[in-house]
Enzyme design. Structure first.
Site, PDB file in Angstrom:
ATOM      1  CD  GLU A   6      -2.947  -0.993   2.367  1.00 32.28           C
ATOM      2  OE1 GLU A   6      -3.074   0.117   2.918  1.00 32.28           O
ATOM      3  OE2 GLU A   6      -3.601  -1.991   2.690  1.00 32.28           O
ATOM      4  CD  GLU A  31      -2.421  -6.286   4.561  1.00 30.05           C
ATOM      5  OE1 GLU A  31      -3.241  -5.540   5.150  1.00 30.05           O
ATOM      6  OE2 GLU A  31      -1.209  -6.028   4.471  1.00 30.05           O
TER       7      GLU A  31
END
Length: 634
Positions: A265, A438
């Site tokens: 991210e 995730e």
């Protein structure tokens, strides 16, 4: 008076092994049998009449034969009726027994990160916590020890094996391996702590010896202190130093790594560090207009510089990993990046424009720049944020994690479709595969987690059925741990952790059994889904722990108990709801956008577009980014 919270009961499910397609074949067989026997039964009266008349005329002179014939007909009829009754009892239900089914090459895994789990780890995050910037940290027992994964990794690895998983996601900490400025060691940014690299080799080999594949993250939101002091990712020189670090790690560990994630991210890191300033080694902006200007200018220490350098670092790492594997004669590597994927919605119509601009900025800016240097793309998905001005709204009729993120299972399908349309379903695409790297929920009670797992897997199965190539699922996480600026308050683990015990004792939550059963059978049954949702409905209206402030801006040192499980929120996955645009008033329209014709076009928008974007951002006050930047965690 609100009913007090009661712990979730254990969800009991028989362990089963379901081969791909076997449930569908079984149902098809039952339908065929039922159809043929039902047809025979419908014709039985006429057939019996004709048979009786024929037998009577041909055998009237022999009463004994006639009696034997009647008895035989009766026996045959009884047998057919019994068979028909059996088939009726086994008739297919209106819904298939299997909610979601996955091919045997689909991989199941669990995720961790160095800052969350490694003990004996110094660096920016530890200093940040010691200075009081991390919630639910100082008052926790042995907070610096995390989960002792550095000294005792076997505890977490053993749990992953017990769950029957195939992939263990872990990371290497850049600051642990390169703790000093390269100038102190002759330059070059290479790995300095050879002993630490050797320890990572031992941990990775331990994972593989237990029969698990390795997914390795190279940058998971943790910079060396000297990099932060040099301006972090806003300093172009850091790209070269990162490349040297990656090359050494690839040479030391590459033969044992199945999947590489260069970064986790990166846009979230840029947001929290260089826009809002809620993470370590940050330089927050003083006002909204300054943020807008810095986002557009190319100067050092600007948001644009950080974004460009993060993308450049990924591209360099991709090249280095492939070169090392080629030179060593190893199998071709699988190199990807874990992108942040979420649903953003505005609470009110006037929140819509800012939300749309923020979505474009957060989801695609870096991915557009690296799309030609990927073997697969990882997507981290936790749910939905409902934006109201400069805050994250928390309506009471929505299901939430205890970290304050709204649960939106259809959103996972939507982001998979959105990324597929933008990057894969176009001429010249160089890769086609996705992995959910995730997905999890903060839920100390474990009331929500079993259904959270089953419903999100249903969303993935629906995406796969539409031709989107999703080849794996990584659940976050094994055991409760340190969650960035939110500290130890949110509980994401399949296992709870007693931090007062000398061994940090783990205890399995019911969701651990649910995930294990699913990973072993490669399927989610209707029975599992109904049992999981029954737990959710049984706790409606009960108070529950909540680790987010009333205005949604901050985490808490201690959970508050003035929130309750929603009385009416239904966040189960319903594919039929996808027929309509997946948004609420003021939200975003998740349909295909025109894919960039070239990287240059994506990286260099026209001056009118820049002017329009700057004006819109200034008008919106960059409120969405500011609101998201205050989250500080998952």
């Amino acid at each position: 008076m609100m009913a007090p919270f009661e712990p979730a009961p254990a969800i009991v499910g028989k362990e089963r092994s379901i081969k791909p397609g076997c449930a569908a074949r079984k149902e098809a067989s039952l339908v065929a049998i039922s159809t043929s026997v039902s047809g025979a039964l419908s014709e039985m009266p006429d057939g019996f009449v004709k048979l009786s008349e024929s037998a009577s005329s041909g055998l009237a002179t022999t009463s004994a034969a006639s009696s034997r014939l009647k008895m035989g007909v009766a026996v045959i009829g009884a047998g057919l009726l019994a068979a028909g009754g059996f088939v009726w009892a086994r008739r297919p239900t209106t819904e298939p027994l299997i909610l979601a089914e996955f091919d045997r090459d689909f991989v199941w895994g669990i995720g961790t990160a160095p800052v969350h789990v490694e003990d004996n780890l110094d660096g920016g995050w530890l200093a940040f916590a010691r200075d009081g910037h991390v919630k639910a940290w100082e008052d926790q027992p042995v907070p610096e020890e995390r989960l002792r994964f550095w000294t005792a990794p076997e505890t977490e690895i053993d749990l992953a094996v017990e769950l029957g998983l195939q992939v263990f996601r872990l990371g290497v900490d850049w600051g642990r391996l390169v703790p000093d400025h390269p100038a102190q060691h002759g330059g070059g940014g290479h790995v300095q702590d050879k002993g630490a690299l050797k320890r990572y080799v031992q941990i990775v080999r331990q994972v593989r010896r237990r029969g698990l594949r390795v997914m390795l993250t190279l940058f998971h939101h943790s910079l060396p202190v000297w990099v932060g002091e040099a301006g972090g990712w806003t300093n172009e020189a850091v790209v070269r130093e990162f490349g040297s670090f990656v090359r050494d790690v690839a040479a030391g560990l590459g033969e044992s790594v199945d999947y590489w994630l260069t970064m986790n991210e990166p846009m979230a890191f840029a947001l929290f560090t260089y826009i809002e300033g809620t993470w370590p080694q940050a330089f927050p902006q003083s006002n909204y207009l300054e943020v807008v200007l810095k986002a557009l200018q190319g100067d050092e220490r600007s948001v644009k510089a950080a974004v460009d350098n993060l993308a450049g670092a990924h591209n360099l790492a991709y090249s280095h990993i492939h070169q090392v594997h080629t030179l060593r004669g190893w199998r071709a590597p699988q190199v990807g990046m874990a992108a942040r994927a979420q649903i953003l919605e505005g609470k009110d119509p006037w929140d819509g424009p800012a939300v749309m601009l923020s979505r474009e900025f957060m989801d695609f800016t870096i991915t557009d720049k690296i799309q030609d240097r990927l073997d697969f793309l990882g997507l981290n998905y936790y749910g939905k944020e409902i934006i109201s001005g400069q805050t994250i709204a928390q309506p009471t009729d929505v299901g939430y994690s205890e970290a304050g993120r709204a649960i939106d299972t259809e959103g996972l399908y939507s982001v998979l479709q959105m990324f597929h349309e933008r990057y894969v379903n176009k001429p010249g695409a160089t890769w086609k595969r996705f992995m959910v790297t995730e997905n999890g929920v903060a839920d100390a009670t474990d009331v929500l987690r079993p259904a959270f797992i089953t419903e999100h897997l249903a969303a993935i199965a629906a995406a796969v059925s539409k031709g989107i190539d999703v080849f794996g699922y990584i659940h976050w996480t094994i055991s409760d741990n340190w969650e960035w600026a939110d500290g130890y308050c949110p509980k994401f683990g399949l296992y709870s952790v007693d931090r007062t015990s000398p061994s940090l004792t783990r205890t399995a939550r019911p969701s651990a059994t649910v995930y294990a059963d699913i990973s072993k059978s490669y399927a989610v049954s209707r029975e599992q889904r109904e049992a999981a949702w029954k737990v959710v409905t049984a706790h409606r209206g009960q108070l529950r722990p909540f680790c987010r402030s009333e205005d949604g801006k901050e985490g808490l040192d201690e959970p508050r108990y003035n929130r309750w499980f929603s009385d009416n929120a239904d966040w189960r996955f319903h594919e039929e709801r996808l027929a309509a645009p997946h948004h609420t008033p003021g939200g975003i329209f998740l349909q295909r956008e025109a894919a960039p014709e070239s990287r240059a076009a994506a990286a260099a928008p026209s001056l009118p577009a820049l002017a329009l974007g700057a004006a819109a951002l200034a008008g919106a006050g960059f409120a969405v980014a500011r609101a998201l930047g205050r989250r500080g965690g998952r």
